[in-house]
Design a protein around this motif. Structure first.
Motif, PDB file in Angstrom:
ATOM      1  N   UNK A  52       9.834  21.674  -5.472  1.00  0.00           N
ATOM      2  CA  UNK A  52       9.347  21.777  -6.839  1.00  0.00           C
ATOM      3  C   UNK A  52      10.249  20.986  -7.795  1.00  0.00           C
ATOM      4  N   UNK A  53      10.781  19.895  -7.300  1.00  0.00           N
ATOM      5  CA  UNK A  53      11.578  19.009  -8.146  1.00  0.00           C
ATOM      6  C   UNK A  53      13.061  19.331  -8.171  1.00  0.00           C
ATOM      7  N   UNK A  54      13.442  20.458  -7.637  1.00  0.00           N
ATOM      8  CA  UNK A  54      14.836  20.885  -7.737  1.00  0.00           C
ATOM      9  C   UNK A  54      15.668  20.464  -6.563  1.00  0.00           C
ATOM     10  N   UNK A  65       5.475  14.703 -10.465  1.00  0.00           N
ATOM     11  CA  UNK A  65       5.799  16.113 -10.618  1.00  0.00           C
ATOM     12  C   UNK A  65       6.177  16.417 -12.073  1.00  0.00           C
ATOM     13  N   UNK A  66       6.910  15.499 -12.650  1.00  0.00           N
ATOM     14  CA  UNK A  66       7.307  15.636 -14.046  1.00  0.00           C
ATOM     15  C   UNK A  66       6.058  15.683 -14.943  1.00  0.00           C
ATOM     16  N   UNK A  67       5.107  14.819 -14.631  1.00  0.00           N
ATOM     17  CA  UNK A  67       3.850  14.798 -15.394  1.00  0.00           C
ATOM     18  C   UNK A  67       3.128  16.138 -15.248  1.00  0.00           C
ATOM     19  N   UNK A  68       3.083  16.596 -14.002  1.00  0.00           N
ATOM     20  CA  UNK A  68       2.406  17.856 -13.725  1.00  0.00           C
ATOM     21  C   UNK A  68       3.031  18.989 -14.536  1.00  0.00           C
ATOM     22  N   UNK A  69       4.364  18.999 -14.539  1.00  0.00           N
ATOM     23  CA  UNK A  69       5.052  20.084 -15.255  1.00  0.00           C
ATOM     24  C   UNK A  69       4.846  19.968 -16.758  1.00  0.00           C
ATOM     25  N   UNK A  70       4.893  18.732 -17.262  1.00  0.00           N
ATOM     26  CA  UNK A  70       4.684  18.528 -18.703  1.00  0.00           C
ATOM     27  C   UNK A  70       3.298  19.015 -19.114  1.00  0.00           C
ATOM     28  N   UNK A  71       2.314  18.709 -18.240  1.00  0.00           N
ATOM     29  CA  UNK A  71       0.928  19.047 -18.586  1.00  0.00           C
ATOM     30  C   UNK A  71       0.657  20.539 -18.419  1.00  0.00           C
ATOM     31  N   UNK A  83       0.834  -1.207   0.000  1.00  0.00           N
ATOM     32  CA  UNK A  83       0.000   0.000   0.000  1.00  0.00           C
ATOM     33  C   UNK A  83       0.868   1.256   0.000  1.00  0.00           C
ATOM     34  N   UNK A  84       1.898   1.225   0.827  1.00  0.00           N
ATOM     35  CA  UNK A  84       2.792   2.380   0.907  1.00  0.00           C
ATOM     36  C   UNK A  84       3.552   2.592  -0.400  1.00  0.00           C
ATOM     37  N   UNK A  85       3.944   1.487  -1.019  1.00  0.00           N
ATOM     38  CA  UNK A  85       4.693   1.566  -2.270  1.00  0.00           C
ATOM     39  C   UNK A  85       3.818   2.217  -3.346  1.00  0.00           C
ATOM     40  N   UNK A  86       2.572   1.777  -3.410  1.00  0.00           N
ATOM     41  CA  UNK A  86       1.642   2.355  -4.381  1.00  0.00           C
ATOM     42  C   UNK A  86       1.530   3.859  -4.156  1.00  0.00           C
ATOM     43  N   UNK A  87       1.406   4.223  -2.876  1.00  0.00           N
ATOM     44  CA  UNK A  87       1.256   5.636  -2.531  1.00  0.00           C
ATOM     45  C   UNK A  87       2.526   6.427  -2.837  1.00  0.00           C
ATOM     46  N   UNK A  88       3.667   5.816  -2.545  1.00  0.00           N
ATOM     47  CA  UNK A  88       4.939   6.529  -2.711  1.00  0.00           C
ATOM     48  C   UNK A  88       5.190   6.845  -4.183  1.00  0.00           C
ATOM     49  N   UNK A  89       4.705   5.985  -5.080  1.00  0.00           N
ATOM     50  CA  UNK A  89       4.883   6.259  -6.508  1.00  0.00           C
ATOM     51  C   UNK A  89       4.032   7.439  -6.964  1.00  0.00           C
ATOM     52  N   UNK A  90       3.011   7.753  -6.193  1.00  0.00           N
ATOM     53  CA  UNK A  90       2.092   8.801  -6.617  1.00  0.00           C
ATOM     54  C   UNK A  90       2.289  10.113  -5.868  1.00  0.00           C
ATOM     55  N   UNK A  91       3.264  10.168  -4.979  1.00  0.00           N
ATOM     56  CA  UNK A  91       3.408  11.354  -4.133  1.00  0.00           C
ATOM     57  C   UNK A  91       3.637  12.607  -4.994  1.00  0.00           C
ATOM     58  N   UNK A  92       3.050  13.723  -4.585  1.00  0.00           N
ATOM     59  CA  UNK A  92       3.219  14.943  -5.362  1.00  0.00           C
ATOM     60  C   UNK A  92       3.355  16.197  -4.487  1.00  0.00           C
ATOM     61  N   UNK A  93       2.311  16.442  -3.680  1.00  0.00           N
ATOM     62  CA  UNK A  93       2.201  17.751  -3.028  1.00  0.00           C
ATOM     63  C   UNK A  93       3.402  18.104  -2.171  1.00  0.00           C
ATOM     64  N   UNK A  94       3.834  17.158  -1.321  1.00  0.00           N
ATOM     65  CA  UNK A  94       4.896  17.474  -0.375  1.00  0.00           C
ATOM     66  C   UNK A  94       6.150  17.930  -1.115  1.00  0.00           C
ATOM     67  N   UNK A  95       6.487  17.181  -2.157  1.00  0.00           N
ATOM     68  CA  UNK A  95       7.706  17.516  -2.903  1.00  0.00           C
ATOM     69  C   UNK A  95       7.509  18.804  -3.716  1.00  0.00           C
TER      70      UNK A  95
END
Lengths: 333, 363
Positions: free
Chosen positions: A272-274, A284-290, A255-267
């Motif tokens: 902001x990826x840097x 985050x990469x997806x978010x930026x691409x979109x 469950x944690x692994x699934x969640x960890x792959x989807x983490x976004x807000x905290x980072x």
């Protein structure tokens, strides 16, 4: 009394009592009515499921299908949907050519596996430590669970403040003990570690709660038997408690692994990826691409790849819990 | 030579005192049974001997060595638990070898012991199975086997048969008795079932409310109960009790109650002197009643109307009411007796137990 009358009429068609005349063939309509009723009975559970299914259809299935469709289009955000051009596999192929995607995948894998390993180790260890009845235990348990309840954006902010090089508390402490300022979020080498620390802080409680529940449901007598058999605390944990907790630990890990792959807000909030791409995880990469590069087709293609990874993990989770169920049923027999 | 001594042992859970001032000696090679109704403290006593519960007060000695501060593993004991407590994730062989593996026995020795015990208990073909693949009776045997491979000096049994169905329980009881003959070790056995206690125990300790009511051989407990509790607890069906009054000095030595008057043996006169003319509780075992043919007069006869009749083939158990007291009578006759009839029964004076109604001690 009406109830008695009802009961008598109910009992009549149920067949002859001993010594009665042989039963008459039942009227045809009765059989049809019964078949109708049986059908209704059988479909009842599905009728109850219907609202949930409809909800899932709108909220999940449609976006997924739409995203699959989008991933084969060349479409920029802000342009009319009609302007979308079918581009075949181009979006996917361009991803494979892009070194940043590989970097981002690497960051995601490093992040996900590191946090999950740390969280499982810490969570289980904490549960084992706090299992014994100590005064004020319920307070400790509540305190440990708190981070999980904080909204991710807030977690991001809290840690950003704590990591701040000028006024963050961590660097104040570091300076006080003479280490000097640590570039928590501003150095390529440190940033991912800092992000990992924040995630471990937030999600260890999740493992802790589940491990605690697993511990408390262990058969007490088996643990006593181990004591009588000569096992010390560590041996009891290693040979009896941990193996028996394993099913729960594995499910919690997945469950944690699934969640960890989807983490976004905290980072997103913290770095902001840097710096550079050092903490740019896939979501985050997806978010930026979109929304920054506005390449919706390409972003959809990437999110579909992420979906595949998470789906594979979910299937593993499903298969595992099914196997457990089968085993449990065997026990019950 | 192993002797277990409990000296003034007390157990308190918070403010609740479960056991108070318990003194007990369990001699070497003895099968001691702790028996009593649930909540009497028998399991707690066993668990304190095992080291699974702390002793609140007093001391436990094994072979003269105080052990209450020692861990279970330092006490040289093996234990069989009520719910078997097998390790669910280990197969039978690993369950049985766990203690030996922890104690770093070499492999050949472990294999030898497991084979030996498995053969003795008839569980050899189960060695590769997990506990969940075993029936209740098989789990029971494995639990027993796990204790036996240890070769400990003392074996503790905490109601090991209570999770089995009636038929299996009888069978396992017989097997335990058989095993007992082969293994001459200290055994302490806890049960609430007086039949188990009577059939297995060399010595039985009857407990109630955290106190020892009586300790003795099965025969002693049955024939010479020390008090009303033991008299009522040991024996099945249980003893009947009546409120009565001892005839005063000028009359014959007899007890008079609601619906009966029974003569007592003359040699009892001395010890009953002080109780003459005062209330007394009398006890009569269901088997102590003898049916007297109608019309025939007999000493100490009572007429008992039959309220419920349980015919079980070899004999009939009859519930009756004498005065206002419910009475169970075991009628040896093999002819069923109908409800509504009445039987005339006789009680031998020697078969009447007398208890002080205040202290409940036998007189």
């Amino acid at each position: 009394m009406p109830t008695t009358a009802d009961q008598t009429t109910l009992h009549v068609p149920q067949g002859p009592a001993l010594g009665d005349a042989p039963s008459r063939p039942r009227p045809h309509t009765g059989r049809r009515a019964r078949r109708g009723k049986r059908l209704l009975n059988r479909s009842t559970p599905y009728l109850f499921l219907l609202p949930a299914l409809a909800f899932m259809g709108v909220g999940l299935l449609y976006p997924v299908c739409r995203s699959v469709w989008l991933s084969f289009q060349d479409w920029k955000l802000g342009m009319a949907p009609e302007s979308a051009v079918f581009s075949g596999w181009e979006n996917y192929l361009s991803l494979l050519r892009d070194p940043n995607v590989y970097t981002s995948t690497g960051v995601t894998l490093t992040f996900a596996f590191t946090v999950v390993v740390l969280e499982v180790l810490l969570g289980v260890a904490l549960a084992l430590l706090l299992e014994r009845p100590i005064r004020g235990m319920s307070l400790f348990r509540t305190v440990f669970i708190l981070p999980m309840m904080v909204a991710p954006v807030v977690v991001g902010l809290i840690w950003r403040f704590m990591y701040s090089e000028q006024f963050g508390i961590l660097n104040k402490i570091a300076k006080a003990v003479g280490i000097g300022g640590v570039p928590w979020l501003s150095s390529q080498e440190m940033a991912l570690t800092s992000v990992i620390i924040a995630d471990v802080w937030q999600w260890t409680p999740f493992i802790f709660i589940l491990a605690m529940a697993a511990l408390q449901s262990l058969p007490a007598s088996a643990i006593e038997a181990a004591r009588v058999d000569g096992a010390n605390t560590w041996q009891t944990i290693w040979h009896v408690k941990l193996p028996l907790m394993m099913p729960v630990i594995i499910i919690a890990t997945l469950l944690r692994l699934i969640d960890a792959f989807k983490v976004l807000e905290v980072i997103y909030i913290m770095t902001d990826g840097g710096p550079g791409l050092s903490t740019e995880i896939l979501s985050l990469h997806i978010y930026k691409t979109a929304f920054v590069s506005q390449q919706l087709g390409r972003a959809s293609a990437l999110s579909n790849l992420l979906l595949l990874i998470v789906l594979a993990l979910s299937v593993a989770l499903f298969v595992f819990s099914k196997a457990r169920e089968r085993q449990a049923r065997k026990v019950a027999m | 030579m192993v002797e277990i001594v409990l000296e003034n042992v007390a157990k308190r859970f918070g403010p609740i005192s479960v056991i108070e001032g318990l003194n007990l000696t369990m001699r070497d090679n003895e099968f001691t049974v702790l028996v009593g109704p649930s909540g009497c403290g028998k399991s707690t006593t066993l668990r304190m001997i095992a080291g699974l519960e702390d002793v609140s007060d007093g001391e436990i000695y094994i072979n003269g060595k105080p052990v209450s501060h020692l861990e279970p593993k330092e006490r040289d004991i093996a234990m069989v638990f009520q719910d078997y407590a097998l390790y669910p994730h280990m197969n039978v062989a690993r369950n049985m070898s766990f203690a030996l593996r922890l104690a770093h026995y070499d492999r050949a020795e472990i294999a030898r012991r497991i084979e030996q015990v498995a053969d003795m208990l008839g569980i050899r073909e189960l060695l590769g199975r997990k506990p969940r693949e075993l029936s209740g009776g098989q789990r029971q045997r494995v639990a027993m086997g796990r204790a036996l491979v240890r070769d400990a000096s003392t074996f503790l049994f905490d109601e090991p048969l209570s999770n089995l169905d009636a038929k299996l329980r009888t069978q396992m009881r017989a097997e335990l008795a058989l095993m007992r003959q082969r293994i001459r070790k200290n055994m302490i056995y806890v049960t609430h079932d007086q039949i188990e206690a009577m059939t297995l125990g060399d010595r039985i300790i009857v407990m109630s409310k955290g106190k020892i009511m009586q300790a003795g051989t099965p025969e002693e407990l049955f024939k010479r109960p020390a008090n009303k509790f033991v008299a009522g607890f040991i024996g099945s069906p249980s003893m009947n009790f009546f409120d009565a009054e001892l005839a005063s000095n000028d009359g014959p030595l007899a007890v008079v109650g609601d619906g009966f008057s029974l003569g007592l043996p003359l040699d009892a006169a001395g010890r009953l002197k002080a109780h003459r003319g005062r209330p007394i509780t009398i006890g009569i075992r269901p088997t102590a009643f003898q049916v007297v043919a109608d019309g025939q007069s007999a000493e100490n006869a009572i007429r008992a109307p039959v309220v419920v009749s349980e015919y079980i083939g070899s004999n009939s158990i009859v519930m009756s009411e004498i005065g206002h007291t419910q009475v169970t009578i075991d009628i040896g006759s093999d002819a069923p007796i109908a409800v509504g009839e009445s039987v005339q029964v006789r009680v031998a004076p020697e078969a009447i137990y007398l208890f002080d109604p205040a202290t409940e001690r036998v007189l």
